[in-house]
Design an enzyme around this catalytic site. Structure first.
Site, PDB file in Angstrom:
ATOM      1  N   LYS A  81      76.973  12.284 -50.819  1.00  0.00           N
ATOM      2  CA  LYS A  81      75.911  11.358 -51.455  1.00  0.00           C
ATOM      3  C   LYS A  81      76.739  10.759 -52.817  1.00  0.00           C
ATOM      4  O   LYS A  81      76.411   9.745 -52.909  1.00  0.00           O
ATOM      5  CB  LYS A  81      74.743  12.337 -52.015  1.00  0.00           C
ATOM      6  N   ASN A  82      77.429  11.775 -53.657  1.00  0.00           N
ATOM      7  CA  ASN A  82      77.997  11.236 -54.952  1.00  0.00           C
ATOM      8  C   ASN A  82      79.318  10.117 -54.592  1.00  0.00           C
ATOM      9  O   ASN A  82      79.714   9.468 -55.690  1.00  0.00           O
ATOM     10  CB  ASN A  82      78.392  12.282 -55.636  1.00  0.00           C
ATOM     11  N   CYS A  94      67.647  14.621 -68.339  1.00  0.00           N
ATOM     12  CA  CYS A  94      67.231  15.096 -66.815  1.00  0.00           C
ATOM     13  C   CYS A  94      67.282  16.597 -67.005  1.00  0.00           C
ATOM     14  O   CYS A  94      67.483  17.172 -68.052  1.00  0.00           O
ATOM     15  CB  CYS A  94      67.971  14.519 -65.897  1.00  0.00           C
ATOM     16  N   ASP A 101      78.758  21.229 -59.584  1.00  0.00           N
ATOM     17  CA  ASP A 101      77.603  21.015 -58.398  1.00  0.00           C
ATOM     18  C   ASP A 101      77.668  22.166 -57.296  1.00  0.00           C
ATOM     19  O   ASP A 101      76.941  22.242 -56.480  1.00  0.00           O
ATOM     20  CB  ASP A 101      77.750  19.869 -57.622  1.00  0.00           C
ATOM     21  N   ARG A 161      72.601  14.357 -71.007  1.00  0.00           N
ATOM     22  CA  ARG A 161      73.259  13.473 -70.320  1.00  0.00           C
ATOM     23  C   ARG A 161      73.033  12.036 -71.078  1.00  0.00           C
ATOM     24  O   ARG A 161      72.832  10.952 -70.340  1.00  0.00           O
ATOM     25  CB  ARG A 161      72.742  13.585 -68.820  1.00  0.00           C
ATOM     26  N   ARG A 183      66.818  15.103 -52.113  1.00  0.00           N
ATOM     27  CA  ARG A 183      67.549  14.214 -52.793  1.00  0.00           C
ATOM     28  C   ARG A 183      68.974  14.316 -52.174  1.00  0.00           C
ATOM     29  O   ARG A 183      69.670  13.215 -52.273  1.00  0.00           O
ATOM     30  CB  ARG A 183      67.619  14.531 -54.183  1.00  0.00           C
TER      31      ARG A 183
HETATM   32  C1  EPZ Z   1      78.279  13.036 -61.653  1.00  0.00           C
HETATM   33  O1  EPZ Z   1      77.422  12.687 -62.763  1.00  0.00           O
HETATM   34  C2  EPZ Z   1      77.457  13.770 -60.474  1.00  0.00           C
HETATM   35  N1  EPZ Z   1      76.481  12.695 -60.099  1.00  0.00           N
HETATM   36  C3  EPZ Z   1      76.589  14.744 -60.617  1.00  0.00           C
HETATM   37  O2  EPZ Z   1      76.128  15.396 -59.368  1.00  0.00           O
HETATM   38  C4  EPZ Z   1      78.087  15.873 -61.103  1.00  0.00           C
HETATM   39  O3  EPZ Z   1      77.324  16.937 -61.253  1.00  0.00           O
HETATM   40  C5  EPZ Z   1      78.831  15.325 -62.513  1.00  0.00           C
HETATM   41  O4  EPZ Z   1      79.190  13.873 -62.120  1.00  0.00           O
HETATM   42  C6  EPZ Z   1      79.876  16.199 -62.709  1.00  0.00           C
HETATM   43  O5  EPZ Z   1      80.799  16.311 -61.730  1.00  0.00           O
HETATM   44  C7  EPZ Z   1      76.949  11.477 -59.380  1.00  0.00           C
HETATM   45  O6  EPZ Z   1      78.192  11.236 -58.903  1.00  0.00           O
HETATM   46  C8  EPZ Z   1      75.937  10.684 -58.810  1.00  0.00           C
HETATM   47  P1  EPZ Z   1      79.648  12.718 -65.804  1.00  0.00           P
HETATM   48  P2  EPZ Z   1      77.709  11.971 -63.990  1.00  0.00           P
HETATM   49  O7  EPZ Z   1      79.377  11.391 -66.616  1.00  0.00           O
HETATM   50  O8  EPZ Z   1      78.443  10.760 -63.612  1.00  0.00           O
HETATM   51  C9  EPZ Z   1      78.565  13.818 -70.372  1.00  0.00           C
HETATM   52  C10 EPZ Z   1      74.295  16.362 -58.438  1.00  0.00           C
HETATM   53  O9  EPZ Z   1      73.646  17.468 -58.366  1.00  0.00           O
HETATM   54  N2  EPZ Z   1      78.648  12.477 -70.744  1.00  0.00           N
HETATM   55  O10 EPZ Z   1      80.963  13.323 -65.356  1.00  0.00           O
HETATM   56  O11 EPZ Z   1      76.521  11.534 -64.674  1.00  0.00           O
HETATM   57  C11 EPZ Z   1      77.470  14.294 -69.434  1.00  0.00           C
HETATM   58  O12 EPZ Z   1      76.041  14.631 -70.231  1.00  0.00           O
HETATM   59  C12 EPZ Z   1      74.801  15.719 -59.421  1.00  0.00           C
HETATM   60  O13 EPZ Z   1      74.637  15.646 -57.229  1.00  0.00           O
HETATM   61  C13 EPZ Z   1      78.415  11.849 -72.108  1.00  0.00           C
HETATM   62  O14 EPZ Z   1      78.252  13.028 -73.037  1.00  0.00           O
HETATM   63  O15 EPZ Z   1      78.385  13.154 -64.709  1.00  0.00           O
HETATM   64  C14 EPZ Z   1      78.127  15.585 -68.966  1.00  0.00           C
HETATM   65  O16 EPZ Z   1      77.633  16.742 -70.112  1.00  0.00           O
HETATM   66  C15 EPZ Z   1      74.358  16.259 -60.798  1.00  0.00           C
HETATM   67  N3  EPZ Z   1      78.361  10.498 -72.175  1.00  0.00           N
HETATM   68  C16 EPZ Z   1      79.436  15.301 -68.813  1.00  0.00           C
HETATM   69  O17 EPZ Z   1      79.682  14.156 -69.867  1.00  0.00           O
HETATM   70  C17 EPZ Z   1      78.456   9.749 -71.453  1.00  0.00           C
HETATM   71  O18 EPZ Z   1      78.510   8.618 -71.627  1.00  0.00           O
HETATM   72  C18 EPZ Z   1      79.922  14.976 -67.398  1.00  0.00           C
HETATM   73  O19 EPZ Z   1      79.063  13.913 -66.929  1.00  0.00           O
HETATM   74  C19 EPZ Z   1      78.609  10.309 -69.900  1.00  0.00           C
HETATM   75  C20 EPZ Z   1      78.824  11.566 -69.509  1.00  0.00           C
END
Ligand code: EPZ
Length: 424
Positions: free
Chosen positions: A22-23, A121, A311, A126, A403
């Site tokens: 998915k991701n 969320c 995850d 996030r 999902r």
């Molecule tokens: C991706 O989310 C995945 N989603 C998530 O999978 C996964 O848990 C996550 O990466 C970490 O591996 C998809 O690929 C669609 P991040 P993403 O940006 O890109 C903070 C699932 O269950 N952050 O790496 O949103 C954020 O809040 C989902 O399939 C900022 O502060 O994750 C988090 O604490 C859930 N500012 C950390 O960084 C930003 O601009 C990592 O988030 C961006 C992120």
């Protein structure tokens, strides 16, 4: 709302076909915005999130045709001949954060974009500040208006050097896509290294882009004047693979995970082996086996790839709930990713949470109970717990599961689990 009924206690035995990730599929679909030619994606999983992203893309002008197959894998054919709108509306974006990825590609192709802020969320606030800072470094002007990010880059985006203060999967993807149509070279430092990032880099290169350093934390992207179509197969889902491996760990038994990529689970396999699983690569994927005794405890800390994935944290906690000893589980990626703890406790798990660390004292046997799914990975952890438990478990709010897990009950039933979907 559908529910899932699990009669626990059956060992799992057989073979499970692992779906496309998915991701990985979501950002690959978004890449269709970068070209007026056809993008064909194979091995796309049939999931609610994929349908949701298709709806958003179609508002923007992408013709998306999802060709489902009962016997083989599904194919998605996308074409953004013309961009019909540069606005991604709140009603659609709020349902799925990944839709924020349209910002970079729209801005790069059209010089403007208006994308709703996704908001918080269940697993934490996030923010998207890194996505925005990276685009500003590339010359975009960004304002917030009525809950929307309004971005413009009149003369086009320009290549830039941007160092992420911490790793973000989504921000890396957004900037990679934007940089592929920017003028000049972009260098992204401390970029995410997840296999899903490598997939996107490989696709962009197939489309005529130039992404170097794939798989490392420094990506060098040379912008192209235009990108073309491509035909690409989505990689097997490492999280689905890890989830089924942990299910076998919890129930005992032996399952071959067809199409699985053990090389994407480098931090997970040694931990699972420590808990007593035997794991071996096969010609078709990997085989997972556990006989006899209760799982042994193992400690984990979630980290960006190649570390242990957030995850898989909830699923691992379900496995540790019946371990013969105490395990420490630390979550470093998201603030609020222990929502499965009170639900597992309803099934008799003994878990104490101190801030971002959970201490799991394994019990001999979990007991079935009605429980509530709170997010995608939390919900499948309850399924794992239910499979291992004595008695009946009913998992409510199954839409979370839909999902991200394709045909979960069918795959598990084929391996001997007693699991049924109750339609309301
Ligand atoms: C991706 O989310 C995945 N989603 C998530 O999978 C996964 O848990 C996550 O990466 C970490 O591996 C998809 O690929 C669609 P991040 P993403 O940006 O890109 C903070 C699932 O269950 N952050 O790496 O949103 C954020 O809040 C989902 O399939 C900022 O502060 O994750 C988090 O604490 C859930 N500012 C950390 O960084 C930003 O601009 C990592 O988030 C961006 C992120």
């Amino acid at each position: 709302m559908d529910r899932i009924l699990i009669r626990g206690g059956a060992r799992l035995s057989g073979a499970i076909h692992i779906s496309g990730a998915k991701n990985a599929a979501l950002p690959l679909m978004v890449a269709s915005l970068l070209t007026d030619e056809t993008l064909t994606l194979r091995n796309v999983p049939d999931l609610a999130d994929i349908g949701q992203l298709s709806s958003i893309l179609s508002v923007l002008g992408v013709a998306a045709d999802f060709q489902r197959s009962e016997t083989a894998t599904h194919t998605m054919v996308l074409r953004a001949k013309e961009i019909a709108s540069t606005t991604a509306p709140y009603d659609l974006v709020r349902r799925m954060r990944a839709s924020f990825l349209v910002l970079g590609p729209l801005l790069a192709r059209m010089g403007e974009a208006r994308v709703s802020l996704p908001g918080g969320c269940a697993i934490g606030p996030r923010p998207v500040d890194l996505h925005l800072k990276g685009l500003e470094a590339m010359g975009a002007t960004i304002a917030l208006e009525d809950g929307y990010v309004v971005a413009s880059a009149k003369g086009g985006l320009k290549g830039a050097r941007f160092a992420f203060p911490f790793v973000s999967v989504g921000a890396t993807e957004n900037l990679m896509m934007a940089a592929s149509l920017a003028k000049g070279t972009t260098i992204l430092e401390n970029a995410a290294r997840e296999p899903e990032i490598a997939e996107l880099g490989t696709l962009l290169n197939l489309m005529g882009g130039r992404v170097e350093g794939i798989g490392t934390s420094t990506l060098t992207i040379t912008g192209a004047a235009r990108l073309g179509g491509a035909d690409f197969a989505v990689v097997a889902d490492r999280i689905e693979t890890g989830t089924f491996a942990m299910a076998v760990g919890a129930t005992g038994g032996e399952v071959e995970l067809l199409g699985a990529r053990p090389d994407h689970l480098g931090a997970v396999i040694p931990v699972l082996e420590k808990t007593g699983l035997t794991i071996a690569a096969t010609n078709q994927g990997m085989r997972v086996k556990r006989n006899g005794a209760r799982p042994k405890p193992a400690d984990i800390t979630t980290e960006p790839y190649p570390g242990f994935p957030t995850d898989l944290q909830a699923q691992f906690m379900a496995l540790m709930a019946t371990a013969d000893g105490t395990a420490q589980i630390s979550e470093t990626i998201f603030e609020n990713r222990f929502m499965h703890v009170p639900e597992l406790a309803r099934m008799g798990a003994n878990i104490e949470v101190n801030g971002q660390t959970a201490i799991v004292s394994g019990v001999e046997r979990l007991k079935g109970a009605p429980v509530m799914a709170t997010d995608l990975r939390a919900s499948v952890s309850l399924v794992i717990a239910g499979l291992a438990a004595e008695g009946d478990t009913i998992v409510n709010r199954v839409y979370h599961l839909d999902r991200g897990f394709e045909r979960l009950e069918k795959k598990l039933t084929a391996c001997g689990a007693d699991i049924t979907r109750l339609k309301d």
